[in-house]
Design a protein around this motif. Sequence first.
Motif, PDB file in Angstrom:
ATOM      1  N   ALA A 168       0.827  -1.206   0.000  1.00 17.70           N
ATOM      2  CA  ALA A 168       0.000   0.000   0.000  1.00 17.70           C
ATOM      3  C   ALA A 168       0.861   1.255   0.000  1.00 17.70           C
ATOM      4  CB  ALA A 168      -0.938  -0.006   1.207  1.00 17.70           C
ATOM      5  N   ASN A 169       1.963   1.231   0.759  1.00 20.67           N
ATOM      6  CA  ASN A 169       2.854   2.392   0.784  1.00 20.67           C
ATOM      7  C   ASN A 169       3.498   2.627  -0.576  1.00 20.67           C
ATOM      8  OD1 ASN A 169       2.389   3.001   3.480  1.00 20.67           O
ATOM      9  ND2 ASN A 169       4.040   1.676   4.210  1.00 20.67           N
ATOM     10  N   LYS A 170       3.871   1.535  -1.249  1.00 20.52           N
ATOM     11  CA  LYS A 170       4.423   1.689  -2.593  1.00 20.52           C
ATOM     12  C   LYS A 170       3.383   2.258  -3.541  1.00 20.52           C
ATOM     13  CE  LYS A 170       7.849  -2.050  -2.287  1.00 20.52           C
ATOM     14  NZ  LYS A 170       8.274  -3.367  -2.826  1.00 20.52           N
ATOM     15  N   ARG A 171       2.145   1.776  -3.406  1.00 18.57           N
ATOM     16  CA  ARG A 171       1.068   2.267  -4.270  1.00 18.57           C
ATOM     17  C   ARG A 171       0.793   3.740  -3.994  1.00 18.57           C
ATOM     18  NH1 ARG A 171      -1.096   2.251  -9.083  1.00 18.57           N
ATOM     19  NH2 ARG A 171      -3.355   2.612  -9.080  1.00 18.57           N
ATOM     20  N   ILE A 172       0.783   4.098  -2.708  1.00 19.91           N
ATOM     21  CA  ILE A 172       0.563   5.510  -2.352  1.00 19.91           C
ATOM     22  C   ILE A 172       1.692   6.372  -2.890  1.00 19.91           C
ATOM     23  CG2 ILE A 172       0.487   7.111  -0.403  1.00 19.91           C
ATOM     24  CD1 ILE A 172      -0.994   4.944   1.166  1.00 19.91           C
ATOM     25  N   SER A 173       2.926   5.870  -2.790  1.00 21.47           N
ATOM     26  CA  SER A 173       4.064   6.621  -3.314  1.00 21.47           C
ATOM     27  C   SER A 173       3.935   6.837  -4.813  1.00 21.47           C
ATOM     28  CB  SER A 173       5.365   5.878  -2.995  1.00 21.47           C
ATOM     29  OG  SER A 173       6.470   6.552  -3.524  1.00 21.47           O
ATOM     30  N   GLU A 174       3.489   5.796  -5.531  1.00 25.99           N
ATOM     31  CA  GLU A 174       3.294   5.940  -6.971  1.00 25.99           C
ATOM     32  C   GLU A 174       2.188   6.941  -7.286  1.00 25.99           C
ATOM     33  OE1 GLU A 174       2.499   2.045  -8.353  1.00 25.99           O
ATOM     34  OE2 GLU A 174       4.550   1.304  -8.046  1.00 25.99           O
ATOM     35  N   LEU A 175       1.097   6.883  -6.506  1.00 23.57           N
ATOM     36  CA  LEU A 175      -0.003   7.822  -6.741  1.00 23.57           C
ATOM     37  C   LEU A 175       0.408   9.251  -6.412  1.00 23.57           C
ATOM     38  CD1 LEU A 175      -3.017   5.771  -5.314  1.00 23.57           C
ATOM     39  CD2 LEU A 175      -2.478   6.209  -7.709  1.00 23.57           C
ATOM     40  N   VAL A 176       1.227   9.412  -5.356  1.00 22.37           N
ATOM     41  CA  VAL A 176       1.699  10.755  -5.016  1.00 22.37           C
ATOM     42  C   VAL A 176       2.569  11.310  -6.126  1.00 22.37           C
ATOM     43  CG1 VAL A 176       3.218  12.018  -3.451  1.00 22.37           C
ATOM     44  CG2 VAL A 176       1.501  10.474  -2.524  1.00 22.37           C
ATOM     45  N   LYS A 177       3.445  10.458  -6.685  1.00 25.88           N
ATOM     46  CA  LYS A 177       4.279  10.910  -7.796  1.00 25.88           C
ATOM     47  C   LYS A 177       3.424  11.278  -9.004  1.00 25.88           C
ATOM     48  CE  LYS A 177       8.315   8.152  -6.495  1.00 25.88           C
ATOM     49  NZ  LYS A 177       9.205   7.024  -6.890  1.00 25.88           N
ATOM     50  N   LEU A 178       2.405  10.453  -9.286  1.00 26.05           N
ATOM     51  CA  LEU A 178       1.527  10.741 -10.412  1.00 26.05           C
ATOM     52  C   LEU A 178       0.764  12.032 -10.195  1.00 26.05           C
ATOM     53  CD1 LEU A 178       0.246   9.880 -13.089  1.00 26.05           C
ATOM     54  CD2 LEU A 178      -1.431   8.559 -11.775  1.00 26.05           C
ATOM     55  N   GLU A 179       0.243  12.220  -8.978  1.00 24.55           N
ATOM     56  CA  GLU A 179      -0.474  13.454  -8.669  1.00 24.55           C
ATOM     57  C   GLU A 179       0.443  14.665  -8.748  1.00 24.55           C
ATOM     58  OE1 GLU A 179      -3.247  16.261  -7.649  1.00 24.55           O
ATOM     59  OE2 GLU A 179      -3.519  14.186  -8.313  1.00 24.55           O
ATOM     60  N   GLU A 180       1.696  14.488  -8.311  1.00 22.14           N
ATOM     61  CA  GLU A 180       2.650  15.607  -8.381  1.00 22.14           C
ATOM     62  C   GLU A 180       2.941  15.972  -9.833  1.00 22.14           C
ATOM     63  OE1 GLU A 180       5.063  18.576  -6.725  1.00 22.14           O
ATOM     64  OE2 GLU A 180       3.500  17.288  -5.885  1.00 22.14           O
ATOM     65  N   ARG A 181       3.088  14.961 -10.695  1.00 21.04           N
ATOM     66  CA  ARG A 181       3.301  15.254 -12.119  1.00 21.04           C
ATOM     67  C   ARG A 181       2.108  15.987 -12.707  1.00 21.04           C
ATOM     68  NH1 ARG A 181       4.813   9.604 -12.362  1.00 21.04           N
ATOM     69  NH2 ARG A 181       7.063   9.360 -12.114  1.00 21.04           N
ATOM     70  N   GLN A 182       0.905  15.510 -12.382  1.00 26.55           N
ATOM     71  CA  GLN A 182      -0.290  16.174 -12.896  1.00 26.55           C
ATOM     72  C   GLN A 182      -0.416  17.586 -12.356  1.00 26.55           C
ATOM     73  OE1 GLN A 182      -3.495  13.543 -11.862  1.00 26.55           O
ATOM     74  NE2 GLN A 182      -3.061  12.108 -13.523  1.00 26.55           N
ATOM     75  N   ARG A 183      -0.049  17.763 -11.094  1.00 25.86           N
ATOM     76  CA  ARG A 183      -0.126  19.108 -10.512  1.00 25.86           C
ATOM     77  C   ARG A 183       0.856  20.057 -11.188  1.00 25.86           C
ATOM     78  NH1 ARG A 183       1.990  22.023  -6.059  1.00 25.86           N
ATOM     79  NH2 ARG A 183       3.487  20.371  -5.616  1.00 25.86           N
ATOM     80  N   ILE A 184       2.078  19.579 -11.432  1.00 27.80           N
ATOM     81  CA  ILE A 184       3.056  20.416 -12.118  1.00 27.80           C
ATOM     82  C   ILE A 184       2.579  20.758 -13.524  1.00 27.80           C
ATOM     83  CG2 ILE A 184       5.410  20.438 -13.054  1.00 27.80           C
ATOM     84  CD1 ILE A 184       6.268  18.766 -10.664  1.00 27.80           C
ATOM     85  N   ALA A 185       1.979  19.756 -14.204  1.00 30.73           N
ATOM     86  CA  ALA A 185       1.464  20.014 -15.550  1.00 30.73           C
ATOM     87  C   ALA A 185       0.356  21.065 -15.517  1.00 30.73           C
ATOM     88  CB  ALA A 185       0.946  18.712 -16.164  1.00 30.73           C
ATOM     89  N   ARG A 186      -0.541  20.962 -14.500  1.00 31.40           N
ATOM     90  CA  ARG A 186      -1.614  21.958 -14.402  1.00 31.40           C
ATOM     91  C   ARG A 186      -1.051  23.341 -14.089  1.00 31.40           C
ATOM     92  NH1 ARG A 186      -4.233  17.723 -11.433  1.00 31.40           N
ATOM     93  NH2 ARG A 186      -3.595  18.750  -9.507  1.00 31.40           N
ATOM     94  N   ASP A 187      -0.065  23.391 -13.183  1.00 30.40           N
ATOM     95  CA  ASP A 187       0.517  24.686 -12.833  1.00 30.40           C
ATOM     96  C   ASP A 187       1.205  25.330 -14.031  1.00 30.40           C
ATOM     97  OD1 ASP A 187      -0.410  24.377 -10.295  1.00 30.40           O
ATOM     98  OD2 ASP A 187       1.498  23.707  -9.446  1.00 30.40           O
ATOM     99  N   LEU A 188       1.937  24.508 -14.790  1.00 27.54           N
ATOM    100  CA  LEU A 188       2.584  25.053 -15.988  1.00 27.54           C
ATOM    101  C   LEU A 188       1.554  25.526 -16.996  1.00 27.54           C
ATOM    102  CD1 LEU A 188       5.475  22.468 -16.503  1.00 27.54           C
ATOM    103  CD2 LEU A 188       5.689  24.843 -15.772  1.00 27.54           C
ATOM    104  N   HIS A 189       0.476  24.760 -17.146  1.00 26.04           N
ATOM    105  CA  HIS A 189      -0.576  25.157 -18.077  1.00 26.04           C
ATOM    106  C   HIS A 189      -1.212  26.464 -17.655  1.00 26.04           C
ATOM    107  CE1 HIS A 189      -4.902  25.297 -19.160  1.00 26.04           C
ATOM    108  NE2 HIS A 189      -4.453  24.934 -20.349  1.00 26.04           N
TER     109      HIS A 189
END
Length: 378
Positions: A168-189
């Motif tokens: 679960a921690n690995k899955r959460i870490s992957e989701l956090v990384k994915l959310e961070e990428r999406q957040r950076i993409a939204r901020d840049l947009h």
Amino acid sequence: MSKWSQFFIKNTGLGPYVWVVFYILPFYFIIRSSSPYEIALGIGLIVLFFACYVMAFVSKKGWLVFFWTSVQILISIVMTVLFGYVYFSLFLAFFIGNLQNRVAFFTFYTIHLISTIVTVNIGFATKNPIFITQLPFVLVCLIGVVLLPVSTHNKNRQDKLEGQLEHANKRISELVKLEERQRIARDLHDTLGQKLSLIGLKTDLAGKLIDLDAKQARAELDDIRQTARTALKEVRELVTSMRGDRVEDELFRVRQILKAAEIELRLEGDPTHLDTSLMIENVLSMCLKEAVTNVVRHSKASVCTIAFEPSRTELVLRVSDNGVGMAKNTVRGNGLRGMRERLEFVNGSFDIESVQGTTVVIRVPNMPKPPEKEEIRA
């Protein structure tokens, strides 16, 4: 020699040697018998017990596990009554503790515990000399029958839960990384989108003024240069520190872009006294940026009204214009999708009303700022 000792300590410890002793002991008990038939029966029972023990471990689950375990319990009872060898019960206790099915575990644990206690009492009742001479070891064996299955079962359950927690921690870490990428993409947009829109508007305005008012055209070109530098600076800050934006700072940029688009700004409410957390204010400022950018790009409006309506439980931001309204397919754009995702992150929401212009109603929970710590003076 030191290497071999380290190998056994790190990998196995003393556990295998203890079990080897229990493997040898039943033959000692059987050889003490005077009858060759009893010796042959004892050896056969020992071989059968270990064969069933291996088959039960190989089967892992299903009705075969129940069958082989039942046979082991019967052999343990016979060995205890005929030869006074009660230590097979420890093998069974260890195996029962490894049963994953809770019903099977409690069933066999109860049966094994009762059968061991009964057979030991039979040995003492018949005044078996082996039980009398090995009374301390028999008592230790009974304690092992009581505690070993429970401790083994709990240990296996703990290992399983730890494995699930690690997964679960690995899955959460992957989701956090994915959310961070999406957040950076939204901020840049959002950041580049507004600045590029402002540069485009000022470029068109400078092109119109270059023949009519050269001085004003040069001023617009200077603003374009400054806006480009500001955009570059914001992108660098966004990537390096992902800093939060204040609503008050965002309103300053909103005034610039609306002025360049020749849209009148009407402000209702006081944005400088928003008693909310920085996270909420950051989300609100990014949503305000996206809403105003849509007004400039799509509305063809002459007036844009921004209203702040704070209350005890929520903070409402309304961005309305008197333009042509918003088409249905525009609601599915990346900007509005990013706005929705941001608001969902803070348990907020937004609605779009397209009647006599467009009104974007943004609602976020009003989370007061944490009190600032006062300095302790000596």
